[in-house]
Design a protein around this motif. Structure first.
Motif, PDB file in Angstrom:
ATOM      1  N   VAL A  65      38.730 -10.845 -71.391  1.00  0.00           N
ATOM      2  CA  VAL A  65      39.662 -11.639 -70.589  1.00  0.00           C
ATOM      3  C   VAL A  65      39.965 -10.994 -69.244  1.00  0.00           C
ATOM      4  O   VAL A  65      39.979 -11.660 -68.203  1.00  0.00           O
ATOM      5  N   LEU A  66      40.201  -9.675 -69.237  1.00  0.00           N
ATOM      6  CA  LEU A  66      40.637  -8.998 -68.012  1.00  0.00           C
ATOM      7  C   LEU A  66      39.561  -8.131 -67.363  1.00  0.00           C
ATOM      8  O   LEU A  66      39.740  -7.691 -66.228  1.00  0.00           O
ATOM      9  N   GLY A  67      38.465  -7.869 -68.082  1.00  0.00           N
ATOM     10  CA  GLY A  67      37.403  -7.058 -67.500  1.00  0.00           C
ATOM     11  C   GLY A  67      37.526  -5.583 -67.846  1.00  0.00           C
ATOM     12  O   GLY A  67      38.512  -5.133 -68.446  1.00  0.00           O
ATOM     13  N   LYS A  68      36.520  -4.818 -67.445  1.00  0.00           N
ATOM     14  CA  LYS A  68      36.400  -3.419 -67.843  1.00  0.00           C
ATOM     15  C   LYS A  68      37.566  -2.554 -67.388  1.00  0.00           C
ATOM     16  O   LYS A  68      37.955  -1.605 -68.073  1.00  0.00           O
ATOM     17  N   SER A  69      38.127  -2.851 -66.231  1.00  0.00           N
ATOM     18  CA  SER A  69      39.200  -2.008 -65.679  1.00  0.00           C
ATOM     19  C   SER A  69      40.584  -2.541 -66.014  1.00  0.00           C
ATOM     20  O   SER A  69      41.538  -2.305 -65.273  1.00  0.00           O
ATOM     21  N   LYS A 110      45.638 -15.757 -67.563  1.00  0.00           N
ATOM     22  CA  LYS A 110      44.853 -14.791 -68.334  1.00  0.00           C
ATOM     23  C   LYS A 110      45.682 -14.183 -69.466  1.00  0.00           C
ATOM     24  O   LYS A 110      45.178 -13.927 -70.557  1.00  0.00           O
ATOM     25  N   TYR A 111      46.971 -13.980 -69.199  1.00  0.00           N
ATOM     26  CA  TYR A 111      47.846 -13.476 -70.253  1.00  0.00           C
ATOM     27  C   TYR A 111      48.061 -14.535 -71.331  1.00  0.00           C
ATOM     28  O   TYR A 111      48.200 -14.218 -72.520  1.00  0.00           O
ATOM     29  N   ASP A 112      48.090 -15.812 -70.934  1.00  0.00           N
ATOM     30  CA  ASP A 112      48.191 -16.895 -71.919  1.00  0.00           C
ATOM     31  C   ASP A 112      46.981 -16.861 -72.847  1.00  0.00           C
ATOM     32  O   ASP A 112      47.111 -17.016 -74.072  1.00  0.00           O
ATOM     33  N   LEU A 113      45.806 -16.676 -72.255  1.00  0.00           N
ATOM     34  CA  LEU A 113      44.584 -16.600 -73.050  1.00  0.00           C
ATOM     35  C   LEU A 113      44.598 -15.374 -73.952  1.00  0.00           C
ATOM     36  O   LEU A 113      44.223 -15.449 -75.128  1.00  0.00           O
ATOM     37  N   LEU A 114      45.041 -14.223 -73.409  1.00  0.00           N
ATOM     38  CA  LEU A 114      45.156 -13.008 -74.220  1.00  0.00           C
ATOM     39  C   LEU A 114      46.054 -13.249 -75.420  1.00  0.00           C
ATOM     40  O   LEU A 114      45.732 -12.850 -76.544  1.00  0.00           O
ATOM     41  N   CYS A 115      47.179 -13.894 -75.175  1.00  0.00           N
ATOM     42  CA  CYS A 115      48.151 -14.163 -76.237  1.00  0.00           C
ATOM     43  C   CYS A 115      47.509 -14.986 -77.354  1.00  0.00           C
ATOM     44  O   CYS A 115      47.645 -14.672 -78.538  1.00  0.00           O
ATOM     45  N   ARG A 116      46.771 -16.038 -76.976  1.00  0.00           N
ATOM     46  CA  ARG A 116      46.128 -16.907 -77.977  1.00  0.00           C
ATOM     47  C   ARG A 116      45.068 -16.147 -78.759  1.00  0.00           C
ATOM     48  O   ARG A 116      44.972 -16.265 -79.987  1.00  0.00           O
ATOM     49  N   GLU A 117      44.264 -15.335 -78.052  1.00  0.00           N
ATOM     50  CA  GLU A 117      43.183 -14.607 -78.710  1.00  0.00           C
ATOM     51  C   GLU A 117      43.715 -13.524 -79.651  1.00  0.00           C
ATOM     52  O   GLU A 117      43.167 -13.295 -80.731  1.00  0.00           O
ATOM     53  N   ILE A 118      44.788 -12.844 -79.241  1.00  0.00           N
ATOM     54  CA  ILE A 118      45.378 -11.805 -80.095  1.00  0.00           C
ATOM     55  C   ILE A 118      46.005 -12.434 -81.339  1.00  0.00           C
ATOM     56  O   ILE A 118      45.854 -11.929 -82.456  1.00  0.00           O
ATOM     57  N   LEU A 168      48.493  -4.572 -58.149  1.00  0.00           N
ATOM     58  CA  LEU A 168      47.529  -5.665 -58.249  1.00  0.00           C
ATOM     59  C   LEU A 168      48.148  -6.773 -59.094  1.00  0.00           C
ATOM     60  O   LEU A 168      48.787  -6.494 -60.111  1.00  0.00           O
ATOM     61  N   GLN A 169      47.973  -8.008 -58.686  1.00  0.00           N
ATOM     62  CA  GLN A 169      48.554  -9.135 -59.414  1.00  0.00           C
ATOM     63  C   GLN A 169      47.538  -9.677 -60.423  1.00  0.00           C
ATOM     64  O   GLN A 169      46.354  -9.798 -60.128  1.00  0.00           O
ATOM     65  N   THR A 170      48.029  -9.992 -61.631  1.00  0.00           N
ATOM     66  CA  THR A 170      47.186 -10.605 -62.656  1.00  0.00           C
ATOM     67  C   THR A 170      47.652 -12.028 -62.909  1.00  0.00           C
ATOM     68  O   THR A 170      48.846 -12.286 -63.056  1.00  0.00           O
ATOM     69  N   ASP A 171      46.710 -12.940 -62.947  1.00  0.00           N
ATOM     70  CA  ASP A 171      46.999 -14.353 -63.171  1.00  0.00           C
ATOM     71  C   ASP A 171      47.617 -14.539 -64.559  1.00  0.00           C
ATOM     72  O   ASP A 171      47.067 -14.105 -65.567  1.00  0.00           O
ATOM     73  N   ASN A 172      48.778 -15.222 -64.617  1.00  0.00           N
ATOM     74  CA  ASN A 172      49.448 -15.449 -65.902  1.00  0.00           C
ATOM     75  C   ASN A 172      48.596 -16.236 -66.879  1.00  0.00           C
ATOM     76  O   ASN A 172      48.760 -16.103 -68.098  1.00  0.00           O
TER      77      ASN A 172
END
Length: 297
Positions: free
Chosen positions: A175-179, A135-143, A129-133
């Motif tokens: 950011v990515l949801g429950k799964s 979303k990873y940018d947002l994860l990076c900022r939030e972490i 499954l492909q994840t939109d980058n």
């Protein structure tokens, strides 16, 4: 798979090593090679026992889910920690080594879905499954924001300071949801080229979506026998997301799960659905009753 307890897995690895040694006429052959090793996704119950296994086994090739560690290193570390792979564990060191050491020529990351590997008389086709980058940018900022709030620079420091992991897990959930952990699962379809009508589909813990269904069904065209590994150890959520088209094609089903797992997989609803779907079949399953007794359902 499916359990945090390594007792059964350790016993199985010891038995496997003993069997291989016996087959080769030795009480202890040390290491022996296998063609390849695949990890479906980076969750504790799917990497448990790897350091011990690799003491006995040398894979010629290792296939892993793709993760852009160069760009999102702290996100990757946080992902491992949220997947209950502790920084002080051998499994954590192994994952970090595989994903950050560019000199390991036998390690390959599956970025392209429908990648096919041919080996002797067999074909192995990987799906992901492909994840939109973004979303990873947002994860990076939030972490980074979370770490800064504690005046901490790294995930290792965050864990060492015994901060509550709930805050970290909430970021991934939002950011990515429950799964989010299971969505990184690789699927593996394999079959003998001389008998392409019989195929086996290993699903990891993947939650199916319509795009994945379309890609997988394309490769199941012409198959008359399908051996299906039921997703996520028989969890009802992933079973419910499994397309009816794939359920109907399945002539045999296998539920893999760890005895005593805290999630009490497999789900009774999932087992009952399988029995309704294959009403003339018998299902041999170690059902998760209080005594974990074996039953024929």
């Amino acid at each position: 798979c499916g359990s945090d307890n390594t007792q059964y897995l350790d016993n199985a690895i010891d038995a496997y090593h003993k069997e291989q040694s016996s087959n080769m006429g030795s009480s202890n052959i040390g290491k022996f090679s296998v063609e390849f090793l695949t990890i479906s996704h980076l969750h504790r119950d799917h990497v448990n026992g790897l350091p011990k296994l690799l003491k006995f086994v040398t894979p010629k090739k290792i296939y892993l889910p793709y993760f852009d560690v160069k760009t999102y290193k702290e996100v990757f570390k946080a992902y491992l920690v949220c997947a209950e792979i502790a920084p002080q564990s051998d499994e954590y060191s192994l994952m970090m080594n595989w994903y950050t050491d560019s000199n390991q020529n036998n390690v390959e990351f599956i970025k392209e879905s429908e990648k096919t590997v041919s080996l002797s008389e067999w074909d192995f086709c990987f799906f992901n499954l492909q994840t939109d980058n973004s979303k990873y940018d947002l994860l990076c900022r939030e972490i980074q924001r979370l770490l800064s709030s504690y005046d901490i620079l790294s995930i290792e420091e965050y864990v060492e300071a015994k901060r509550d992991l709930k805050d970290l897990k909430k970021i991934f959930l939002s950011v990515l949801g429950k799964s989010y952990q299971n969505a990184t699962s690789l699927l593996l379809l394999h079959y003998a080229r001389k008998n392409p009508r019989t195929k086996t589909l290993l699903t990891g813990d993947v939650p199916f979506d319509s795009h994945l269904e379309t890609r997988v069904l394309k490769h199941l065209s012409g198959a008359t026998d399908l051996i299906l590994q039921v997703p996520h150890h028989g969890a009802y959520v992933e079973w419910n997301k499994l397309p009816v088209t794939i359920k109907d094609k399945s002539t045999d089903m296998v539920i893999s799960f760890g005895l005593g797992n805290k999630h009490r997989h497999p789900s009774e609803k999932c087992v009952n659905d399988i029995l309704l779907l294959h009403s003339k079949s018998k299902l041999n399953c170690a059902f998760q009753g209080n005594s974990y007794e074996n039953r024929i359902l």
